[in-house]
Design an enzyme around this catalytic site. Sequence first.
Site, PDB file in Angstrom:
ATOM      1  N   SER A  17       1.047  -1.860  -2.642  1.00 24.17           N
ATOM      2  CA  SER A  17       0.265  -0.674  -2.985  1.00 24.17           C
ATOM      3  C   SER A  17       1.014   0.597  -2.609  1.00 24.17           C
ATOM      4  O   SER A  17       1.069   1.556  -3.394  1.00 24.17           O
ATOM      5  CB  SER A  17      -1.088  -0.713  -2.269  1.00 24.17           C
ATOM      6  OG  SER A  17      -1.873  -1.791  -2.727  1.00 24.17           O
ATOM      7  N   ARG A  42      -1.655   7.424   3.006  1.00 24.34           N
ATOM      8  CA  ARG A  42      -2.772   6.602   3.482  1.00 24.34           C
ATOM      9  C   ARG A  42      -4.066   7.032   2.794  1.00 24.34           C
ATOM     10  O   ARG A  42      -4.893   6.182   2.422  1.00 24.34           O
ATOM     11  CB  ARG A  42      -2.899   6.719   4.996  1.00 24.34           C
ATOM     12  CG  ARG A  42      -4.070   5.968   5.619  1.00 24.34           C
ATOM     13  CD  ARG A  42      -4.002   4.472   5.475  1.00 24.34           C
ATOM     14  NE  ARG A  42      -2.805   3.887   6.047  1.00 24.34           N
ATOM     15  CZ  ARG A  42      -2.550   2.567   6.061  1.00 24.34           C
ATOM     16  NH1 ARG A  42      -3.434   1.728   5.537  1.00 24.34           N
ATOM     17  NH2 ARG A  42      -1.438   2.106   6.583  1.00 24.34           N
ATOM     18  N   HIS A  45      -3.949   5.813  -0.728  1.00 26.68           N
ATOM     19  CA  HIS A  45      -4.175   4.367  -0.700  1.00 26.68           C
ATOM     20  C   HIS A  45      -5.661   4.056  -0.591  1.00 26.68           C
ATOM     21  O   HIS A  45      -6.165   3.108  -1.205  1.00 26.68           O
ATOM     22  CB  HIS A  45      -3.410   3.746   0.470  1.00 26.68           C
ATOM     23  CG  HIS A  45      -3.595   2.269   0.608  1.00 26.68           C
ATOM     24  ND1 HIS A  45      -4.451   1.707   1.537  1.00 26.68           N
ATOM     25  CD2 HIS A  45      -3.038   1.228  -0.063  1.00 26.68           C
ATOM     26  CE1 HIS A  45      -4.404   0.396   1.444  1.00 26.68           C
ATOM     27  NE2 HIS A  45      -3.564   0.075   0.480  1.00 26.68           N
TER      28      HIS A  45
END
Length: 214
Positions: A17, A42, A45
């Site tokens: 990812s 992050r 994500h």
Amino acid sequence: MTYPFETMLPADIERRSFEMIAQELDAQGVRLDEETDLIVRRVIHTTADFDYAQNLVFSPGAIEAGRAALSAGVPVVTDTQMARAGINKKSLARFGGETLCFMSDEDVAEAARANGTTRATACMDKACALKRPFIFAVGNAPTALIRLYELIGEGKLHPALIIGVPVGFVNVVESKELILKTDVPYIVARGRKGGSNVAAAIINALLYGLEGAR
């Protein structure tokens, strides 16, 4: 019947990812500086929303201040139980830290009723009364940011870091802009986007940047 799915273990899924995020950012011509890179990725994500590469605003030294506070065991105060649930407690506990959310406390509900405020506002007052350093992770309630701004202006509160990422429409944009005017360390998602998951993701990203956090 066969399906065009990749078979991967959880750790490999996360790694893949982040590789895909890097590829898409590169294709968009987005260049993140080394300090903010892990935080932004992050959040992307967590949300699959690449707008955060542009929307997240960091005060000078915010990441360093946040990691220093976390490594010193400074507690994290959230404005929702959802944000609290999303923070990696195991990583936080390695540094003696904890998460706190006062939204369900009866004294907070009573104070909100008595003063005609939201529970989020009363939560910030309760945190202030404890006279402790805190990191504030606000992902839902703009009134929490407004009250933090007031308490900071009155000299009653000195947060180690404010993560200001409430989502929504009413007072959301304006409350975030108030935090940008303070002289405390902050990470703010400008505009309407945000959420409890984003607040938790930012705390986790700060934690994962510390040696021995995972």
